[in-house]
Design a protein around this motif. Structure first.
Motif, PDB file in Angstrom:
ATOM      1  N   TYR A  45       2.823   4.484  -0.926  1.00 25.51           N
ATOM      2  CA  TYR A  45       2.694   5.528  -2.022  1.00 25.51           C
ATOM      3  C   TYR A  45       4.147   5.684  -2.632  1.00 25.51           C
ATOM      4  O   TYR A  45       5.053   5.712  -1.913  1.00 25.51           O
ATOM      5  N   ASN A  73      -0.996   3.430  -7.065  1.00 25.08           N
ATOM      6  CA  ASN A  73      -0.468   4.311  -5.744  1.00 25.08           C
ATOM      7  C   ASN A  73       0.709   5.096  -6.100  1.00 25.08           C
ATOM      8  O   ASN A  73       1.454   5.807  -4.973  1.00 25.08           O
ATOM      9  N   LYS A 118       0.690  -1.331   0.085  1.00 21.86           N
ATOM     10  CA  LYS A 118      -0.114  -0.012   0.049  1.00 21.86           C
ATOM     11  C   LYS A 118       0.861   1.257   0.221  1.00 21.86           C
ATOM     12  O   LYS A 118       0.440   2.341   0.194  1.00 21.86           O
TER      13      LYS A 118
END
Length: 389
Positions: free
Chosen positions: A302, A325, A300
Motif C-alpha cells: 500500500y 494500491n 502489493k
C-alpha cells in the motif's frame, strides 16, 4: 511452560477507507499457526483486539473464529480489553466465552473477584498466575483504585500511583512455585510509539514507570504501543507490538509475536517470531513520471505518494489510475501553492486533537489549564466508551 504474547490486532481497521479484513484474517491465521507449531500452553492477547468499540459483524466473526480455533487446540486463551475495545461488552460475553475456553477481561477487578487468571500448563503441569489489567482511563483508574485497593482517591492523584495500587493488589497473589505473569494495556514511560496509537490515551497523564512491576513477575506482557520493544525494569517488560502495520507511521516497524518460555524460579526466555502476512506500507516521493515509471516494482505494498512537482488538474486521477494500491496522495510543501489546483492535501505532520485545540485556544486568547483538562476529558469520553468497574 510456553506461551505467545501478542496485542493490538485492531481487527476492522481500515486505511484511507480501504477494507483490510482479508489481510487481517491472514495475519490471525499466521499467529494461530505459530501457536500450534510451537505447541504453546497459552496465547495472551494484551488488548486492542478490535479497531473500535462497535466492530462490524465480519470483524466479530473473524476474531471469534480465531479464538475458538486456538481453544480447540487445548490452548489457554486469555485476552484483555484495550482502549479501542468496549470493555463492558467483553464483560457481557465473558460467561459464554468461559464455557468455550476463552477467557476475556473487559474491566479491572480485584484479585479476590477474579483479577488473576490461574491455570495449569498442559505441557508441564506448572501453576500459572496471570494478573490481568485492561486499559484504565484516568477517571476509571480512580474508581478502580477505590474498589480494588481501597485507596481514597483524594489522597492519590497521580495515574501511575493508581495503577500501582491496583497491581499491588493483583500481584499479591503471586507465589514462588508458579509462573507469575502480568498482562496490561498501558503506556510505559520511555516507551517508543509505533506510529498508529491514539495519542489522547497514550500521553498526557497516561503513562506509568516500569518500576511499578514487581521483580516477582516472570514476564510482563504489554499492549498499547505498536512498536516491538523491551522496557528496562527489574523484571522482563515487553511490548509485542502490532502484528502488521496499522498506519503509515508504522511502515518501518518489525512485526512479530513473542514466544515466551518460563518456569518458576528462572528468568523468562523470549524469542521473536516474525509475522509476515500483513501487507507492507510504503511512502514514496517523486514526480508523477517517477512515481508511475514502474508500478510492478511496488508489488502489493500500500502506497502513500508524496508528489514533488507542481499540481495540475487531474493529477489525483492520473496517479490512482496508474497505481491502484495508492491510498493517499500528498503534495510536497515546496509546491503547497498548487495543492488546491490538484485537489490534493499538502504533506504536513499530523497534529493531535489536543494540539489543535491548544492552537485554537491560543488564537482566541484563552489560557486556562482547566479548559484543556476538560477538553481532554471530553475527548476521552468520545473515544473510550465503557462503564465503571
Amino acid at each position: 511452560m510456553k506461551f505467545l504474547h501478542t496485542s493490538d490486532w485492531h481487527i476492522g481497521k481500515t486505511l484511507k477507507s480501504r477494507n483490510r479484513l482479508e489481510e487481517q484474517a491472514g495475519v490471525l491465521r499466521e499467529i494461530t499457526q505459530i501457536a500450534v507449531d510451537n505447541d504453546v500452553d497459552a496465547v495472551l492477547v494484551a488488548g486492542d483486539i478490535y479497531e473500535n468499540v462497535a466492530p462490524t459483524a465480519d470483524a466479530h466473526r473473524l476474531v471469534v473464529r480465531t479464538l475458538l480455533h486456538l481453544a480447540r487446540q487445548n490452548i489457554e486463551v486469555v485476552l484483555i480489553a484495550g482502549n479501542h475495545d468496549h470493555g463492558a461488552t467483553f464483560e457481557a460475553y465473558k460467561p459464554l466465552m468461559d464455557v468455550a475456553g476463552i477467557h476475556v477481561y473487559g474491566q479491572a477487578r480485584s484479585a479476590a473477584k477474579g483479577g488473576v487468571h490461574t491455570f495449569r500448563a498442559k505441557s508441564t503441569n506448572e501453576h500459572v498466575n496471570i494478573a490481568v489489567l485492561p486499559f484504565l482511563s484516568q477517571r476509571y483508574a480512580v474508581r478502580a483504585a477505590e474498589i480494588i485497593a481501597n485507596t481514597p482517591s483524594q489522597n492519590v492523584g497521580a495515574y501511575d500511583q493508581l495503577v500501582r495500587d491496583v497491581l499491588t493488589n493483583l500481584t499479591g497473589t503471586f507465589t514462588p512455585d508458579a509462573v507469575n505473569i502480568i498482562m496490561a494495556h498501558l503506556t510505559c514511560t520511555g516507551g517508543k510509539f509505533g506510529g498508529g496509537e491514539r495519542p489522547a490515551q497514550s500521553i498526557m497523564e497516561y503513562h506509568v514507570p516500569a518500576a511499578i512491576f514487581p521483580v516477582e513477575a516472570h514476564y510482563v506482557a504489554l499492549g498499547h504501543l505498536h512498536r516491538r520493544q523491551q522496557i528496562p525494569a527489574a523484571c522482563p517488560v515487553h511490548y509485542s507490538g502490532s502484528p502488521y502495520a496499522i498506519d503509515f507511521g508504522e511502515q518501518n516497524n518489525t512485526h512479530v509475536v513473542c514466544l515466551v518460555e518460563a518456569s518458576p524460579g528462572t528468568p523468562a526466555h523470549i524469542t521473536d517470531i516474525p509475522v509476515t502476512a500483513g501487507r507492507s506500507l510504503r511512502t514514496v516521493h517523486g514526480t508523477v513520471a517517477q512515481l508511475t515509471a514502474d508500478p510492478a516494482g511496488y508489488g502489493k505494498d500500500y502506497l502513500r505518494l508524496v508528489v514533488t512537482q507542481p499540481g495540475y488538474a487531474g493529477m489525483r486521477e492520473d496517479l490512482y489510475e496508474a497505481l491502484p494500491n495508492a491510498l493517499q496522495i500528498l503534495i510536497h510543501p515546496d509546491h503547497a501553492g498548487t495543492a488546491v489546483t490538484a485537489g490534493i492535501s499538502v504533506d504536513q505532520p499530523v497534529r493531535t486533537p489536543a494540539q489543535l485545540f491548544a492552537d485554537y485556544c491560543h488564537s482566541v486568547g484563552v489560557s486556562d489549564d482547566r479548559v484543556a483538562a476538560l477538553f481532554n476529558q471530553l475527548h476521552d469520553d468520545l473515544t473510550r466508551s465503557t462503564t465503571r468497574p
